[in-house]
Design an enzyme around this catalytic site. Structure first.
Site, PDB file in Angstrom:
ATOM      1  N   GLY A 313       0.826  -1.215   0.000  1.00  0.00           N
ATOM      2  CA  GLY A 313       0.000   0.000   0.000  1.00  0.00           C
ATOM      3  C   GLY A 313       0.853   1.255   0.000  1.00  0.00           C
ATOM      4  N   ASP A 314       1.941   1.224   0.767  1.00  0.00           N
ATOM      5  CA  ASP A 314       2.869   2.368   0.808  1.00  0.00           C
ATOM      6  C   ASP A 314       3.496   2.576  -0.570  1.00  0.00           C
ATOM      7  OD1 ASP A 314       2.415   2.404   3.570  1.00  0.00           O
ATOM      8  OD2 ASP A 314       4.134   1.115   3.976  1.00  0.00           O
TER       9      ASP A 314
END
Length: 364
Positions: A313-314
């Site tokens: 996600g990052d």
């Protein structure tokens, strides 16, 4: 149609695409050294933690870090959500010092490791150093490619707004065009986030924030809503969206409903329309701006290609922000986000590939 997405922030886009990208993206967060290990279900049960979740360490979790190193082969990786995003953005941009990152570390070996790792990835780090507490760590428990995070913030918790007044930070803030922080940082220093956002808002720059983990909307909704109010882009995933929906007492908790709600929350006077982006793993990424929702399919990745989901996600946000810094439209930003997330899914932790990114996915 992606025409909605091409409401360019006209003057900003022109200056950014023409200008040198040095220092374009500024990140502020909790620098943590990830201690990553593949563990059985018994370990998760023993520590009372769930997969696909992130929590702050309590007193009972303190022995976990040493036990992991004792019982399993562990990897030490430069981590912390915002730092991961900034490292990926730097990789995607391939321009020296295109990114700057700050947060608080201890004056210790783990702090040196973090500095070395982030610098090797090309990020300009301007850490605040605290002599009295150790550098923060995050246990990453991996099972069946999913992960559970237990963060012991330690020094990361000590970041103070006065660090933003140092000459190096002032210069970095002045130079940056995009400011990003994961919601985790709102457990540490909401005034620092608001300080930087006030500068950005006044100078017509871009501010982005991430819902970060289900516990942030649940227990830190006040600083989170205050951060969203001054942000142009808000990112989150489906489990964070569900938590946000519950906290805001929305009737439905699907990605589309939450993205619409976040995009429509009040903005500051004269602000650009807010863009909400909710990722859903292998399912379509949902983007809402001006009440219009667009879904972007995620290119399939065979399950046996996935090493672990930590940092995916990052990485998505890193790819997205890199393209935003180049003045690309939303469709392009999402495509680069998917590409960077897919890249990180295929490595352990958030180790960046030695190869340059695929130029067809991350448009230079």
């Amino acid at each position: 149609s992606h025409s909605f997405a091409i409401q360019r922030y006209s003057s900003l886009y022109i200056t950014m695409s023409a200008a040198n990208l040095e220092g374009a993206i500024y990140g502020m967060g909790n620098p943590l050294l990830d201690i990553s290990a593949v563990v059985p279900q018994e370990t998760l049960d023993a520590w009372g933690v769930k997969l696909n979740n992130a929590i702050l360490a309590e007193e009972k979790h303190v022995p976990l870090y040493a036990e992991l190193a004792k019982n399993f082969p562990v990897q030490y990786i430069a981590g912390g959500a915002t730092q991961n995003t900034i490292r990926v953005a730097q990789w995607a941009l391939q321009v020296p010092n295109a990114t700057t990152y700050t947060g608080c570390i201890g004056n210790d070996a783990f702090g040196s490791e973090l500095t070395k790792a982030a610098t090797a990835d090309g990020v300009k780090v301007l850490y605040q150093v605290n002599d009295s507490v150790p550098t923060g760590t995050c246990a990453v428990l991996v099972k069946d490619h999913e992960r559970s995070l237990i963060a012991n913030l330690s020094a990361a918790n000590k970041f103070s707004p006065d660090h933003l007044e140092t000459p190096e930070l002032k210069e970095a803030i002045e130079k940056a065009k995009i400011f990003y922080s994961s919601g985790f940082f709102l457990t540490v220093s909401p005034p620092s986030f608001q300080h930087v956002a006030a500068h950005a808002n006044k100078a017509d720059k871009i501010v982005a924030v991430n819902l970060a983990a289900p516990f942030i909307p649940q227990f830190f909704s006040e600083p989170l809503l205050a951060a969203i109010a001054v942000s142009d882009f808000v990112f989150g995933n489906e489990s964070e969206a569900e938590s946000f929906a519950a906290q805001q007492k929305l009737e439905k908790n699907d990605a589309e409903t939450v993205a619409k709600y976040i995009a429509a929350l009040p903005t500051r006077d004269g602000a650009k329309p807010r863009t909400a982006v909710i990722t859903q793993g292998a399912h379509a990424t949902v983007v809402c701006v001006n009440g219009v929702v667009t879904r972007f399919d995620v290119p399939a990745l065979a399950k046996d290609m996935i090493v672990d989901v930590n940092g995916a996600g990052d990485a998505f946000v890193g790819g997205f922000l890199a393209q935003l810094a180049r003045g690309k439209d939303i469709a392009n930003c999402v495509e680069a986000g998917h590409y960077c997330a897919r890249t990180i899914l295929q490595v352990s932790g958030t180790a960046l590939p030695a190869d340059k990114p695929d130029a067809t996915k991350v448009v230079v």
